[in-house]
Design an enzyme around this catalytic site. Structure first.
Site, PDB file in Angstrom:
ATOM      1  N   THR A  32       5.080 -21.067  20.242  1.00  0.00           N
ATOM      2  CA  THR A  32       5.616 -21.574  18.971  1.00  0.00           C
ATOM      3  C   THR A  32       6.522 -22.787  19.194  1.00  0.00           C
ATOM      4  OG1 THR A  32       5.346 -19.462  17.886  1.00  0.00           O
ATOM      5  CG2 THR A  32       7.051 -20.893  16.983  1.00  0.00           C
ATOM      6  N   GLU A  37       8.771 -12.790  21.415  1.00  0.00           N
ATOM      7  CA  GLU A  37       7.497 -12.588  22.099  1.00  0.00           C
ATOM      8  C   GLU A  37       7.724 -12.453  23.607  1.00  0.00           C
ATOM      9  OE1 GLU A  37       4.688 -15.891  22.437  1.00  0.00           O
ATOM     10  OE2 GLU A  37       3.071 -14.523  21.866  1.00  0.00           O
ATOM     11  N   THR A  82       6.328 -25.047  21.574  1.00  0.00           N
ATOM     12  CA  THR A  82       5.483 -26.218  21.850  1.00  0.00           C
ATOM     13  C   THR A  82       4.817 -26.690  20.561  1.00  0.00           C
ATOM     14  OG1 THR A  82       5.004 -25.149  23.955  1.00  0.00           O
ATOM     15  CG2 THR A  82       3.753 -27.113  23.467  1.00  0.00           C
ATOM     16  N   CYS A  85      -2.506 -13.003  22.804  1.00  0.00           N
ATOM     17  CA  CYS A  85      -1.642 -13.225  21.637  1.00  0.00           C
ATOM     18  C   CYS A  85      -1.839 -12.130  20.592  1.00  0.00           C
ATOM     19  CB  CYS A  85      -1.941 -14.586  21.038  1.00  0.00           C
ATOM     20  SG  CYS A  85      -3.687 -14.783  20.656  1.00  0.00           S
ATOM     21  N   GLY A 114      -0.934 -22.232  21.750  1.00  0.00           N
ATOM     22  CA  GLY A 114       0.115 -22.050  22.756  1.00  0.00           C
ATOM     23  C   GLY A 114       1.359 -21.474  22.118  1.00  0.00           C
TER      24      GLY A 114
HETATM   25  P1  NAD Z   1       2.577 -23.376  26.078  1.00  0.00           P
HETATM   26  O1  NAD Z   1       2.948 -23.739  24.684  1.00  0.00           O
HETATM   27  O2  NAD Z   1       3.607 -23.452  27.127  1.00  0.00           O
HETATM   28  O3  NAD Z   1       1.370 -24.304  26.594  1.00  0.00           O
HETATM   29  C1  NAD Z   1       0.161 -24.414  25.901  1.00  0.00           C
HETATM   30  C2  NAD Z   1      -0.458 -25.761  26.225  1.00  0.00           C
HETATM   31  O4  NAD Z   1       0.377 -26.791  25.701  1.00  0.00           O
HETATM   32  C3  NAD Z   1      -0.585 -26.041  27.717  1.00  0.00           C
HETATM   33  O5  NAD Z   1      -1.774 -26.749  27.954  1.00  0.00           O
HETATM   34  C4  NAD Z   1       0.635 -26.914  27.983  1.00  0.00           C
HETATM   35  O6  NAD Z   1       0.484 -27.751  29.103  1.00  0.00           O
HETATM   36  C5  NAD Z   1       0.696 -27.720  26.710  1.00  0.00           C
HETATM   37  N1  NAD Z   1       2.013 -28.294  26.422  1.00  0.00           N
HETATM   38  C6  NAD Z   1       3.227 -27.890  26.876  1.00  0.00           C
HETATM   39  N2  NAD Z   1       4.200 -28.695  26.390  1.00  0.00           N
HETATM   40  C7  NAD Z   1       3.589 -29.609  25.609  1.00  0.00           C
HETATM   41  C8  NAD Z   1       4.054 -30.693  24.812  1.00  0.00           C
HETATM   42  N3  NAD Z   1       5.346 -31.003  24.744  1.00  0.00           N
HETATM   43  N4  NAD Z   1       3.146 -31.410  24.112  1.00  0.00           N
HETATM   44  C9  NAD Z   1       1.837 -31.104  24.146  1.00  0.00           C
HETATM   45  N5  NAD Z   1       1.329 -30.100  24.901  1.00  0.00           N
HETATM   46  C10 NAD Z   1       2.202 -29.354  25.616  1.00  0.00           C
HETATM   47  O7  NAD Z   1       1.924 -21.937  25.974  1.00  0.00           O
HETATM   48  P2  NAD Z   1       1.417 -21.034  27.184  1.00  0.00           P
HETATM   49  O8  NAD Z   1       2.621 -20.490  27.869  1.00  0.00           O
HETATM   50  O9  NAD Z   1       0.383 -21.760  27.950  1.00  0.00           O
HETATM   51  O10 NAD Z   1       0.655 -19.865  26.386  1.00  0.00           O
HETATM   52  C11 NAD Z   1       1.286 -18.732  25.895  1.00  0.00           C
HETATM   53  C12 NAD Z   1       1.530 -18.843  24.409  1.00  0.00           C
HETATM   54  O11 NAD Z   1       0.312 -19.097  23.724  1.00  0.00           O
HETATM   55  C13 NAD Z   1       2.058 -17.553  23.812  1.00  0.00           C
HETATM   56  O12 NAD Z   1       3.115 -17.853  22.931  1.00  0.00           O
HETATM   57  C14 NAD Z   1       0.865 -16.996  23.051  1.00  0.00           C
HETATM   58  O13 NAD Z   1       1.176 -16.161  21.965  1.00  0.00           O
HETATM   59  C15 NAD Z   1       0.207 -18.248  22.591  1.00  0.00           C
HETATM   60  N6  NAD Z   1      -1.181 -18.008  22.240  1.00  0.00           N
HETATM   61  C16 NAD Z   1      -1.533 -18.013  20.934  1.00  0.00           C
HETATM   62  C17 NAD Z   1      -2.857 -17.753  20.560  1.00  0.00           C
HETATM   63  C18 NAD Z   1      -3.286 -17.785  19.132  1.00  0.00           C
HETATM   64  O14 NAD Z   1      -4.477 -17.795  18.891  1.00  0.00           O
HETATM   65  N7  NAD Z   1      -2.383 -17.794  18.175  1.00  0.00           N
HETATM   66  C19 NAD Z   1      -3.803 -17.493  21.554  1.00  0.00           C
HETATM   67  C20 NAD Z   1      -3.396 -17.480  22.883  1.00  0.00           C
HETATM   68  C21 NAD Z   1      -2.086 -17.739  23.227  1.00  0.00           C
END
Ligand code: NAD
Length: 481
Positions: A228, A385, A230, A282, A226
């Protein structure tokens, strides 16, 4: 309206609170299903179910785990159309992409790790003729998997599959923005005969369910993909508890184009690497650096191709190349970055606007593929990003200069290099600070390779043996002969 349910201890059940979140279809903006608004109480029962299942599952012979996981893969595959349509409605990506990319990859994840476990071995270290060490690799216990909305089932199974293959029991949370295919997966797991408690899926918000998983003392490892920010929050809570952590975070990937590249190949692939899945991958190359002698030729050809080919519209329509942006919040965020780019002096060469397609998608969240030039490499648009259909073009003169610009962000996930000069390609690959380098290609994936980023793009590697090692603890046994 369809109600999504949690999957706990082999049962599909309502959240303890009995409350639900409206789940919109991004292509229409209308709520079409309900996602459980679970909390710590649901996570507690999921952990209890996982703990109770662990002894039996971890001692289940790997051939049997393989059989069940292969069955799950087959059942997803035989329901490909249902899964693909569900993913498209939930996420906004074009149906052809769900059908040919996302869901087949989820099938591969289950099959790949389900069979990999049969070949997973550990090391032995003999000490001459007086002793021998061998390494036992045992499952950790109960582990947490938390995934994002951009590649919902693809990334969810990328974590769950190695975790359960290695003999762990899982408490998993898909993104609340795209919960549907994880729900369909839970139905498939029941049909495939996955024992109760081995996989538990708790739906809901990150701040409630995600943080309860992160903080739970019985969950000994967290695999997270997810944003950075988070990831930072998860590390803040989990690191002092000495949990194992795999954090796959954001990116701002450079796509570096040298004048000696194979132009046509590069152009086709750069359109894809810029805008596939609305730029919500990503690994997309959002900063395009072009060697100056090629700059004008590239700019004209790229813009023409983007305008001609990337039809924005109904994700269910076969002609659509660019679907809807996943949520209203994200749609507004992407548009705000386009405004920022203009304020920073950027020149929008194409796109830049929200789109209202005619017909059923008139109230959906669509944005034109957007190409911007004229920005400095270190302005916010080029450092932060955006995660949408927005790329910038920047000319460069020397390898040193482009390396400096490519490495200038806090991120280090992936990079693409286009050149026919093999020596230069290797030299650049060694110097770019990223976990993944593609030379004359993009998103060419072999599931055995290490996957992950450096700097603020994450900690740890997924894929192949790396993932199976993450989800096991190594124990050295030393025998004096
Ligand atoms: P996000 O961090 O908002 O959420 C990701 C997950 O974490 C969701 O299930 C969300 O509900 C959960 N979450 C949110 N707050 C939390 C907390 N405090 N504690 C625990 N879990 C929590 O990310 P997003 O908006 O869903 O996804 C987009 C991001 O993901 C982008 O920054 C993207 O670059 C990244 N991403 C990275 C990769 C990789 O392989 N490096 C792959 C896909 C996406």
């Amino acid at each position: 309206m369809q109600k999504i349910l949690n999957y706990i201890n082999g049962q599909l059940i309502e959240p303890v609170s009995k409350s639900y979140l409206g789940n919109p279809d991004p292509s229409t903006g209308e709520v079409y299903s309900l996602c459980p608004d679970s909390d710590a109480a649901d996570v507690e029962s999921a952990v209890a179910a996982a703990k109770a299942a662990f002894n039996q599952w971890s001692n289940t012979p790997s051939e049997k785990r393989t059989r069940i996981m292969t069955r799950i893969a087959e059942l997803i595959e035989s329901n490909l159309d249902t899964f693909a349509k569900a993913e498209t409605i939930d996420q906004g990506k074009p149906l052809w992409l769900s059908k040919n990319g996302e869901i087949p990859r989820a099938v591969s994840n289950m099959r790949f790790f389900g069979t990999a476990i049969e070949h997973f071995a550990s090391e032995a270290h003999p000490m001459g003729d007086h002793a021998i060490n061998y390494t036992l690799r045992t499952p950790i216990g109960v582990v947490g998997c938390i995934s994002p909305w951009n590649l919902p089932l693809y990334l969810f199974t990328w974590k769950i599959a190695p975790a359960i293959a290695a003999g762990n029991c899982v408490v998993a949370k898909p993104s609340e923005v795209t919960p549907m295919t994880a729900f369909l997966l839970s139905e498939i797991c029941i049909e495939a005969g996955l024992p109760a408690g081995v996989l538990n899926i708790v739906h809901g918000l990150g701040v409630k369910v995600g943080s309860a998983i992160t903080a739970h003392p019985e969950i000994k490892a967290i695999s997270f993909t997810g944003g950075t920010k988070t990831g930072e929050e998860i590390a803040r809570i989990a690191a002092p508890m000495f949990k194992k952590l795999s954090l796959e975070l954001g990116g701002k990937n450079p796509n570096i184009i040298f004048a000696d590249c194979d132009f046509e190949k590069m152009l086709d692939e750069t359109v894809r690497s810029s805008f596939l899945n609305q730029g919500e991958i990503c690994l997309c190359g959002s900063r395009i650096f072009i060697e100056r002698p090629l700059y004008e030729k590239f700019k004209i050809a790229f813009i023409n191709k983007v305008k001609a080919e990337l039809i924005v519209g109904d994700p269910l329509d076969a002609a659509t190349k660019t679907g809807a942006i996943v949520s209203k919040i994200h749609f507004e965020k992407v548009l705000s970055y386009i405004e920022l780019a203009k304020q920073e002096g950027g020149n929008v060469l194409c796109g830049g606007n929200a789109v209202k397609p005619e017909g059923r998608c008139n109230k959906g969240w669509f944005i034109e593929p957007t190409v911007i030039e004229g920005l400095s490499y270190n302005c916010r648009t080029n450092q932060e990003e955006i995660f949408g259909p927005v790329v910038t073009l920047t000319p460069f003169d020397t390898e040193e200069e482009v390396l400096m610009m490519a490495n200038s962000t806090q991120y280090g996930l992936a990079s693409t290099i286009w050149t026919e000069n093999l020596t230069r390609a290797h030299r650049m690959a060694a110097q770019i600070k990223a976990g993944i380098i593609w030379i004359n290609c993009w998103l060419l994936r072999d599931l055995r390779t290490p996957f992950g980023g450096v700097k603020s793009s994450g900690v740890g590697r997924e894929g192949g043996w790396e993932a199976l090692r993450f989800f096991t603890e190594a124990k050295n046994v030393c025998i004096k002969l």
